[in-house]
Design an enzyme around this catalytic site. Structure first.
Site, short mmCIF file in Angstrom:
data_model
loop_
_atom_site.label_atom_id
_atom_site.label_comp_id
_atom_site.label_asym_id
_atom_site.label_seq_id
_atom_site.Cartn_x
_atom_site.Cartn_y
_atom_site.Cartn_z
CB VAL A 17 -0.95 0.00 1.21
CG1 VAL A 17 -1.74 1.32 1.27
CG2 VAL A 17 -1.91 -1.18 1.15
NE ARG A 48 8.86 -4.11 9.22
CZ ARG A 48 8.15 -5.23 9.31
NH1 ARG A 48 8.13 -5.89 10.46
NH2 ARG A 48 7.47 -5.69 8.28
N GLY A 136 -11.28 -1.20 1.72
CA GLY A 136 -10.39 -0.75 0.67
C GLY A 136 -10.83 0.51 -0.04
CB ILE A 138 -15.89 0.37 -0.86
CG1 ILE A 138 -15.63 -0.87 -1.70
CG2 ILE A 138 -17.37 0.72 -0.87
CD1 ILE A 138 -16.25 -2.13 -1.12
N GLY A 189 -2.74 -15.37 -4.37
CA GLY A 189 -2.32 -14.22 -3.58
C GLY A 189 -3.43 -13.55 -2.79
CE LYS A 207 -11.16 -5.03 6.73
NZ LYS A 207 -11.08 -5.85 5.51
N GLY A 306 -5.93 -4.73 -1.55
CA GLY A 306 -4.95 -4.59 -2.63
C GLY A 306 -4.27 -3.25 -2.59
#
Length: 430
Positions: A17, A48, A136, A138, A189, A207, A306
């Site tokens: 992201v 990191r 995501g 939306i 994935g 959520k 995603g």
């Protein structure tokens, strides 16, 4: 007139992201500046692994000292996409203390400790935006917080985890078993190497807590959300669902009680009619169904995860927060004026689909019916099949408190004629 001094943005995390956020900020810099009224500048990126090649990000912006980055004092907005509770919580509150607003995608932290984050943002006069934390790309958080702020929301029900929806959709359409569908999701994935957070409902529960708090203007924490995973869903459950004209989805359901004096939040697999809008949500897509008093029924649908979709939500928040910065204002904060209690799952009124393995002999159905009557649960339909001394009995109930329904199941387990409870599935959306 556009302000010439850029608004400086610190990015915490540069994974799937974060790297997309940085890319869009760079490639769409002129458009973002025009929409905001000032240019935005990526002033630092905390990671990191500093040696990893990150295309398009100048090496001098990379740092491993996230604390020093958010303490700089010249940072206007911190974008947090590292996830987890710590060090994200400390970094966010430190950002507020040093004059930066925050855009976050951290559902786990917001569900667990959103109250303290809101308090810190309010104390220091900063914004906390988190559209990307749920569903995501939306647009969902902002419509609930702003577009529907003048309405009364009674129910929010949705598919908020793409991994689980992909698995259940494959089981439904191909007849695959759970393990087979999970393997396919992993290969493509959609599922992590350790899919526990998704398939056991932890991700959806976080959520649900966020959605319930916003929708009902009350504090709902992760611990308040009833949660069941979907690992026990079988091909036989889908066969039963199809006979009822239903399919199976892992749902997050947040609703007010009938008297409006309490709320509930829950995550579990459920059968829903094929006629319901959520039944047609395929693959790894998300969808949320909102029922409001004045607006009626609303549906929000799209990719729920995603890099690019989530980055889209992050950038939308970034534009809003930067506009607020220019106007020396802040957006909506925490709204918890109702202070409604969160009721336990036992108070939820729902329906059960129960599949029993029973002895194939006279009187079994009468015994089972007696147990339902003793617990005050009315039977809607019964289907029985038997052969060679063994039988299956499928019972679908009318609506009743979940405590009465679960109590009925426990009593059925104790009957000598019941050899086992093959499956229990709630029925929703009717």
């Amino acid at each position: 007139m556009m302000r010439t001094r850029p608004l400086k943005v610190a990015l915490l995390g540069c994974g799937v992201v974060g790297s997309e956020v940085a890319r869009i900020m760079t490639t769409h810099a002129d458009d973002l500046a025009a929409r905001i009224g000032a240019p935005v500048e990526l002033a630092g990126v905390a990671v990191r692994r500093p040696d990893k090649v990150r295309e398009g990000i100048p090496a001098e912006l990379i740092t491993t000292d996230a604390t020093a980055l958010v303490k700089r004092g010249d940072i206007d907005v911190v974008v947090e996409v590292i996830g987890g509770v710590e060090p994200a919580r400390t970094l966010i509150t430190t950002a507020f203390e040093h004059g930066a607003s925050v855009v976050s995608a951290n559902k786990a932290l917001l569900a667990q400790d959103g109250t303290s984050l809101y308090a810190s943002a309010d104390q220091h006069g900063q914004d906390l935006y988190y559209e990307a934390a749920v569903a995501g790309a939306i647009p969902l958080i902002r419509p609930l917080r702003e577009s529907l702020a003048g309405d009364k929301i009674n129910r929010v029900m949705g598919i908020v985890n793409g991994t689980t929806n992909f698995i259940l959709d494959k089981m439904d359409t191909s007849g695959a078993g759970y393990s087979e569908a999970l393997d396919e999701a992993t290969a493509l994935g959609y599922a992590e190497a350790d899919p526990t957070a998704d398939v056991e409902g932890f991700d959806a529960a976080a959520k649900a807590a966020i959605l319930a708090g916003i929708a009902f203007h009350t504090r709902v924490r992760l611990d308040d959300v009833y949660r069941e995973g979907m690992t026990e869903v079988t091909a036989a459950d889908f066969a039963s669902a199809k006979r009822m004209g239903c399919t199976i989805k892992l749902l997050a359901i947040c609703e007010r009680s009938a008297d409006g004096e309490s709320v509930t939040a829950r995550v579990h697999p459920a059968m829903i009619p094929l006629s319901h809008p959520l039944a047609s949500v395929r693959e790894a897509y998300n969808a949320v169904f909102v029922e409001a008093e004045a607006a009626g029924q609303l549906m929000f649908y799209g990719p729920g995860a995603g890099g690019s979709p989530t980055a889209s939500a992050v950038l939308g928040d970034l534009v809003a927060v930067c506009r607020n910065k220019l106007n020396e204002a802040t957006g909506p904060g925490e709204s918890v004026y109702t202070q409604l209690p969160v009721s336990p799952m036992g108070d939820v009124v729902t329906r059960y689909h129960i599949s029993l393995d029973v002895a194939d002999k006279p009187g079994v159905l009468a015994q089972v019916a007696t147990v339902f009557a003793e617990h005050g649960v009315s039977i809607d339909t019964v289907r029985q099949q038997g052969k060679d001394g063994e039988a299956s009995l499928v019972v679908v109930t009318h609506r009743a408190p979940d405590a009465a329904l679960s109590g009925t199941v426990e009593a059925l387990r104790k009957l000598d004629t019941v050899r086992g409870v093959a499956s229990i599935m709630r029925v929703e959306g009717e």
